[in-house]
Design an enzyme around this catalytic site. Structure first.
Site, short mmCIF file in Angstrom:
data_model
loop_
_atom_site.label_atom_id
_atom_site.label_comp_id
_atom_site.label_asym_id
_atom_site.label_seq_id
_atom_site.Cartn_x
_atom_site.Cartn_y
_atom_site.Cartn_z
N SER A 126 0.85 -1.20 0.00
CA SER A 126 0.00 0.00 0.00
C SER A 126 0.88 1.24 0.00
CB SER A 126 -0.86 -0.02 1.27
OG SER A 126 -1.50 1.22 1.49
N TYR A 139 -3.54 -0.77 10.10
CA TYR A 139 -3.43 -0.99 8.65
C TYR A 139 -2.04 -0.56 8.16
CZ TYR A 139 -4.65 -0.82 3.68
OH TYR A 139 -4.68 -1.04 2.32
#
Ligand code: NAI
Length: 234
Positions: A126, A139
């Site tokens: 990410s 996350y």
């Protein structure tokens, strides 16, 4: 296209969003694809089948891989985000268990099969592998760790002939980012900062994954490839 003709691929999180786009693209490139997800897959390609999988559950992972006699490609696309709730420790642990340990669970389960034929793993990292995320600490920690896990497995499993890479998608329009897409100011800021001037689509990520799984990437391992419309460099 027959880049992946004759290969068998397993895609976790392949029922939705980026994983579904990757599963479809691997199929178009000639692979037969197994989609593993909590949700049933609605894909209807001839060479695609779906198994129920919870990457956070070791027994579920073992069951999904039981009976597989061939595997050339593993894509770890299952992932969750809980945003501000991630400051709660139980939620923090849950996000890490899916995004990071879930990735390792599947890599470990797939390793013996991948080692037979010089396989390829692609993990989904990410932008938050590179940036901190004040609204998503678990996350961000999980995705930073996925990048490091990718590099470590690339070294550790190179002698087995297994290549391990990751893609780091920018802002892609999927269920996971729906709250951001719905926030007009935030959505506009994302587009304004992205040099290519739009949200990404699952198929944007899928092309990079097909490449990394193919023989065209035979000397590439341990990379974390941004697929972000230039967001990281702007
Ligand atoms: P999505 O929510 O559309 O897809 C995630 C899929 O993972 C769903 O099908 C879900 O059922 C599955 N899943 C969740 N927990 C699972 C579990 N325990 N076991 C098995 N499957 C599970 O989201 P999206 O955006 O397609 O996300 C895919 C991956 O891409 C995730 O790892 C996410 O972190 C990553 N990503 C997404 C970005 C975006 O902008 N959408 C940006 C960067 C990374």
């Amino acid at each position: 296209m027959s880049l992946l003709h004759g290969r068998t691929a397993f895609v976790s999180g392949g029922a939705s969003g980026i994983g579904a786009g990757i599963a479809a693209a691997l199929g178009e490139a000639g692979a037969s694809v197994i989609v593993g997800d909590l949700l049933p897959s609605s894909a209807e390609a001839a060479e695609m089948r779906s198994v129920r999988l919870d990457v956070a559950d070791a027994e579920s992972v073992a069951a999904a891989f039981a009976g597989l006699d061939r595997l050339d490609i593993l894509v770890n696309a299952a992932g969750i985000i809980r945003r501000a709730a991630e400051y709660d420790l139980d939620t923090f642990r849950q996000v890490l268990d899916v995004n990071l340990t879930g990735t390792m669970r599947l890599c470990t389960a797939a390793r013996p099969l991948l080692a037979r034929g010089g396989g390829a793993i692609v993990n989904i990292a990410s932008m938050l592998s590179f940036f901190g995320g004040g609204l998503a600490p678990a996350y961000s920690a999980s995705k930073g760790a996925v990048a490091q896990l990718t590099k470590s497995l690339a070294i550790g499993w190179a002698a087995d002939g297994i290549r391990v890479n990751a893609v780091a998608p920018g802002w892609i329009a999927t269920n996971l980012t729906q709250p951001l897409q719905d926030d007009a100011a935030r959505a506009a800021a994302i587009v304004a900062r992205t040099p290519l001037g739009r949200w990404g689509r699952p198929e944007d990520v899928a092309g990079a994954v097909v490449f990394l799984c193919s023989d065209a990437a035979a000397f590439i391992t341990g990379v974390v490839l941004p697929v972000d419309g230039g967001y990281l460099v702007a």
